[in-house]
Motif scaffolding. Structure first.
Motif, mmCIF file in Angstrom:
data_model
loop_
_atom_site.group_PDB
_atom_site.id
_atom_site.type_symbol
_atom_site.label_atom_id
_atom_site.label_comp_id
_atom_site.label_asym_id
_atom_site.label_seq_id
_atom_site.Cartn_x
_atom_site.Cartn_y
_atom_site.Cartn_z
ATOM 1 N N GLY A 304 0.728 -1.214 0.075
ATOM 2 C CA GLY A 304 -0.146 0.016 0.064
ATOM 3 C C GLY A 304 0.849 1.263 0.053
ATOM 4 N N GLN A 305 1.821 1.355 -0.748
ATOM 5 C CA GLN A 305 2.959 2.444 -0.811
ATOM 6 C C GLN A 305 2.203 3.420 -1.255
ATOM 7 N N VAL A 306 2.833 4.605 -0.610
ATOM 8 C CA VAL A 306 2.289 5.862 -1.000
ATOM 9 C C VAL A 306 3.559 6.540 -1.937
ATOM 10 N N PHE A 348 -7.078 12.963 -3.251
ATOM 11 C CA PHE A 348 -6.129 13.356 -2.119
ATOM 12 C C PHE A 348 -4.884 13.760 -2.798
ATOM 13 N N VAL A 349 -4.094 14.508 -1.961
ATOM 14 C CA VAL A 349 -2.830 14.830 -2.631
ATOM 15 C C VAL A 349 -1.728 14.791 -1.716
ATOM 16 N N TYR A 350 -0.856 13.784 -1.891
ATOM 17 C CA TYR A 350 0.257 13.411 -1.218
ATOM 18 C C TYR A 350 1.203 14.327 -1.533
ATOM 19 N N SER A 351 1.582 15.202 -0.521
ATOM 20 C CA SER A 351 2.635 16.462 -0.926
ATOM 21 C C SER A 351 4.160 16.021 0.100
ATOM 22 N N GLU A 352 5.106 16.139 -0.585
ATOM 23 C CA GLU A 352 6.469 15.811 -0.189
ATOM 24 C C GLU A 352 6.523 17.060 1.078
ATOM 25 N N LYS A 353 6.015 17.966 1.061
ATOM 26 C CA LYS A 353 6.172 19.144 2.225
ATOM 27 C C LYS A 353 5.307 18.734 3.358
ATOM 28 N N SER A 354 4.450 17.771 3.158
ATOM 29 C CA SER A 354 3.437 17.351 4.534
ATOM 30 C C SER A 354 4.309 16.317 5.318
ATOM 31 N N PRO A 355 4.455 16.526 6.616
ATOM 32 C CA PRO A 355 5.054 15.532 7.522
ATOM 33 C C PRO A 355 4.253 14.116 7.609
ATOM 34 N N VAL A 356 2.881 14.332 7.466
ATOM 35 C CA VAL A 356 2.280 13.098 7.294
ATOM 36 C C VAL A 356 2.528 12.292 6.263
ATOM 37 N N SER A 357 2.477 12.760 5.019
ATOM 38 C CA SER A 357 2.606 12.161 3.832
ATOM 39 C C SER A 357 3.859 11.751 3.826
ATOM 40 N N GLY A 358 5.129 12.392 4.194
ATOM 41 C CA GLY A 358 6.355 11.932 4.165
ATOM 42 C C GLY A 358 6.422 10.485 5.063
ATOM 43 N N SER A 411 14.630 15.168 1.105
ATOM 44 C CA SER A 411 13.823 16.448 0.670
ATOM 45 C C SER A 411 12.416 16.391 1.387
ATOM 46 N N LEU A 412 12.290 15.559 2.466
ATOM 47 C CA LEU A 412 10.859 15.319 3.140
ATOM 48 C C LEU A 412 11.275 16.610 4.443
ATOM 49 N N HIS A 413 9.912 16.708 5.172
ATOM 50 C CA HIS A 413 9.769 17.454 6.138
ATOM 51 C C HIS A 413 10.673 16.754 7.205
#
Lengths: 566, 257
Positions: A304-306, A348-358, A411-413
């Motif tokens: 279930g990789q993001v 949904f938008v998985y964002s590199e800037k979001s700590p949760v998405s990271g 590059s992540l949070h």
């Protein structure tokens, strides 16, 4: 029709072949020991040869897939491609059209795909959509975790009746396995509620999620079905849900497998491996889930990789989708499937800037790297929930190269870097391990004896990737590996070359697999009387219009199981 | 210079009419460009008589359409530089996905003009249809940059999902101007009801009294404010909204004196 794939580096872990230079012989759609006489020869020198990919969990057909298509016209601007002499016009990324689904999987070297959730009432529609997906053998997982009759029989302790009903339902829906999604929770959603622990009671049913999960595993083993229970546990996507997941995995200790396989597939495990107690300290709990899988022979998982980007989430977990849309404020759709389930859809938008998405991105990879045996791991994105399946080559690159993971991680949070262990994992998958997690493990888990390997008698489904494993260092040259896995040099389906150099050269229709499990006739008659009552009393359709006939399937292939349930 | 010769019965899909496409092409090549009349593939030269010559770069290219082409759609789609001047009116989707350069329409534009615009300038001397400067169907992230000025009136849902840039309608905008807008500036000469419905951010300036939804709250009265870097003369009532949305930070300025 005879074919020889000559001189490739063959990866076939089920038969213990690890990158040996050898020839693969094909005759009449099967792999054979050798072919005599005239045969088409394809030179595979310097290339990787693997069995055709097997997708075990991907939302490629069904009511909510179509709802998502209706809901996201803006997604149809992507991948727009006009028709050619043999292929249809296509479009879509997170909600690709049926035709694109088939073509694109085939270009990735996949030859079989199971759609992740088939709500029984939507079975006819789902099979009509599967009928429209070319290039692949297909199957569907029938959703039963919130089914009124299942819950009723289980709560009354009538396990034989539950077995007979499940066997009938699989046949009626032409499904392949038992899927459960947020057991009890989607039913509770009908009352505007959810279940948050295994001990919550389902409204109006004297049953708990724990009893439903254990009951379905027992039914599965009594019926001796080819696949195990395929479970999307409760509390998907909730902070700290790891405790629920671990408690759920514990339940497998009480279940005796009826076949040589697991008794539970924890699907899209990433979404169920969350630590912390608020979004502020949201963290990875991949280590404890991986440990549970490592210490058990009854469990497998898919990732279930993001992957970062814009996608559409869709599941038969109605309350979860509502919760998610209330977090993002984006559009949302809900479907009520009467006595069976309640799916939802939201972008949904998985964002590199979001700590949760990271953190989410890291968890999927951590699971794959921390589970020691690759036969217990399957590469999925829960298409399109974590990301569309088009991103598989990228994930293969991450699995094979610590360097490429590090590049993203850096590059992540900072919170995402702090609350994960991915940075400390230096394991890199080999080609053989990639072969496990993209086809062999799936075939084992699904009990597909003729798929996921290249031994004599196997289906002649083969993928040839244009990369030389002896001259390539995936750790450094991960981009080259990604390119190779994005487009096969050849995809062979049932003995015919269907993709050449990344282009579809032949369109085939594939078969649809379903399970035909039989139980004692008297038992089935008693169950059908109950089914009849439920249809007359509650369903909006007539029972006679409910079961899907074989004519709706492309080249139906029944897997017969004599369940021996009396 | 493109002189309209005929217009098809149904719409003409002519996204090739763009300085990016014309630049560096000979007159003959421009005539050969592919357009669709309904579902039939045709040549641009079948509908326009082409004269003059294109420059080497889009920046130096200027296209003049010498007449009204109300059934020609997608003029200037995704254009990044240069100038298109239309002596008459255009069909739907004029300047959609435009990134730079300038389009001047001396007549009117049909619906969806400036859809998903990212940069550049679209000037309409007549009226605009519905969905001026809107988001693509289904999309919630709309126009992000650039500027649209309409000297006449606009239809419904001008600035739909606006996410940046500036849309100005000097005349009157019909219902739901600025619906679901997130940021940017929408200036309206006057507006029908329901301005800014579901807006979560950005500013709408209405230069005449208008009826707002009850989910907007009067917060102050200001004189000659500077809004998103532009100064507006007069006395304005400032409303916050749309409070029916979560964390809404939108502002509607209504000129009262």
């Amino acid at each position: 029709m005879k074919l020889v794939l000559k001189n490739g580096y063959v990866f076939d872990p089920i038969n213990g072949i690890d990158g040996e230079k050898m020839d693969i012989f094909i005759e009449d759609g099967r792999i054979v020991e050798e072919v005599k006489g005239e045969a088409e020869v394809i030179d595979c020198s310097g290339m990787v040869v693997m069995p055709g990919g097997v997708e075990i969990h991907s939302h490629i057909a069904g009511g909510k897939v179509n709802t998502a298509r209706l809901m996201r016209p803006e997604d149809h601007l992507r991948n727009v491609s006009p028709r050619t002499a043999i292929t249809r016009s296509v479009c879509g990324y997170s909600t690709p059209s049926t035709f694109l689904t088939g073509y694109a999987y085939s270009k990735l070297g996949y030859t079989t795909a199971f759609t992740a959730a088939l709500p029984p009432l939507m079975a006819r529609h789902t099979h009509e959509e599967l009928h429209d997906i070319p290039m692949l053998d297909k199957g569907a997982l029938t959703v039963m975790g919130n089914n009124w009759l299942v819950m009723r029989y289980l709560s009354e302790g009538r396990i034989e009746h539950a077995c007979a009903y499940v066997a009938w339902l699989l046949r009626a829906t032409k499904g392949y396995a038992i899927k459960a999604v947020n057991p009890g929770g989607s039913e509770a959603w009908g009352w505007g509620r959810d279940v948050r622990s295994l001990s919550d009671r389902v409204p109006h049913f004297d049953i708990t999620p724990r009893e439903i999960i254990s009951g379905l595993m027992e039914i599965n083993e009594r019926l001796s079905l080819p696949h195990s229970l395929h479970l999307h546990p409760n509390n998907l996507g909730r902070v700290g849900n790891v405790s629920t997941t671990l408690e759920t995995l514990e339940l497998t200790r009480e279940v005796k497998p009826s076949r040589e396989r697991q008794v539970l597939q924890l699907t899209h495990a990433q979404f169920h491996s969350y630590g912390g107690d608020s979004w502020r300290n949201f963290s990875s709990a991949a280590e404890s889930i991986a440990e549970a899988v490592n210490s058990s022979d009854r469990l497998v998982l898919d990732m279930g990789q993001v992957v970062f980007g814009d996608t559409t989430t869709m599941t038969a977990d109605g309350p979860m989708e509502y919760y998610l849309s209330s977090l993002t404020g984006l559009k949302w759709a809900n479907k009520d499937i009467e006595l069976e389930t309640a799916p939802g859809v939201t972008p949904f938008v998985y964002s590199e800037k979001s700590p949760v998405s990271g953190v989410q991105w890291a968890i999927g990879l951590e699971l794959a790297l921390l589970v020691r045996e690759p036969m217990k791991v399957m590469l999925t994105t829960d298409h399109p929930n974590g990301a569309p399946f088009f991103t598989y080559p990228k994930i293969i690159g991450w699995l094979m190269s610590a360097r490429s993971r590090e590049r993203v991680l850096n590059s992540l949070h900072p919170q995402a870097q702090r609350n994960t262990v991915l940075g400390s994992l230096d394991r890199e998958y080999t080609f053989q391990e990639i072969c496990w997690v993209t086809r062999a493990a799936q075939a084992k888990s699904l009990g597909l004896e003729n798929k996921g390997h290249l031994g004599a008698g196997a289906d002649a489904d083969v993928a040839v990737y244009p990369v030389n494993p002896e001259e390539t260092d995936p750790s450094r040259e991960y981009e080259k590996v990604e390119r190779a896995f994005s487009a096969t040099a050849y995809t062979v389906k049932a003995g015919e070359v269907v993709v050449r150099n990344g282009e579809v050269v032949r369109v085939v229709s594939g078969r649809t697999l379903y399970v035909d499990a039989r139980v004692d006739g008297e038992l089935e008659r008693e169950v059908l009387a109950d089914v009849d009552y439920y249809f007359k009393r509650f369903y909006s359709v007539n029972l006679a219009n409910y079961p899907v006939q074989e004519v709706y399937l492309t080249s139906p292939q029944a897997v017969k199981v004599d369940a021996g349930v009396r | 210079m493109l002189e309209p010769v005929s217009q098809p019965e149904c719409g003409l899909v002519a996204e090739v009419v763009s300085c990016d496409v014309f630049a560096g092409r000979s007159r003959k090549e421009i005539e050969e460009l592919e357009v669709y009349a309904g579902n039939r593939r045709r040549k641009l030269g079948d509908f326009f008589s082409v004269s003059g010559s294109a420059a080497d770069s889009p920046e130096e290219t200027r296209i003049v359409i010498a007449g009204s082409v109300e059934r020609t759609k997608w003029i200037g789609r995704g254009m990044s530089a240069g100038e298109i001047v239309v002596e008459g009116s255009t069909g739907m989707y004029t300047g959609a996905w435009m990134k730079g350069g300038r389009i001047v329409v001396k007549g009117s534009v049909d619906s969806f003009a400036g859809m998903m615009m990212d940069g550049g300038e679209l000037v309409v001397q007549g009226d605009a249809g519905d969905y001026l400067g809107c988001a693509y169907r289904g999309e919630w992230r709309g126009m992000r940059g650039g500027s649209i000025v309409v000297h006449g009136n606009a239809g419904s849902e001008a600035g739909h999902c606006l996410s940046g840039g500036r849309v100005t309608v000097k005349g009157r905008a019909e219902s739901f101007a600025g619906v679901r807008m997130h940021s940017g500036l929408l200036v309206l000469g006057s507006a029908e009801r329901r301005v800014g419905a579901q807006m979560t951010g950005g500013s709408i300036v209405v230069l005449a009294e208008t009826e707002l939804l009850p989910s907007f709250e009067l917060i102050e009265r200001v004189t000659s404010p500077e809004i998103e870097g532009v100064r507006f003369e007069g006395v304005f009532e400032v409303y916050a909204g749309d409070l029916a949305e979560r964390n809404a930070k939108g502002r509607v300025y209504v000129k009262v004196e």
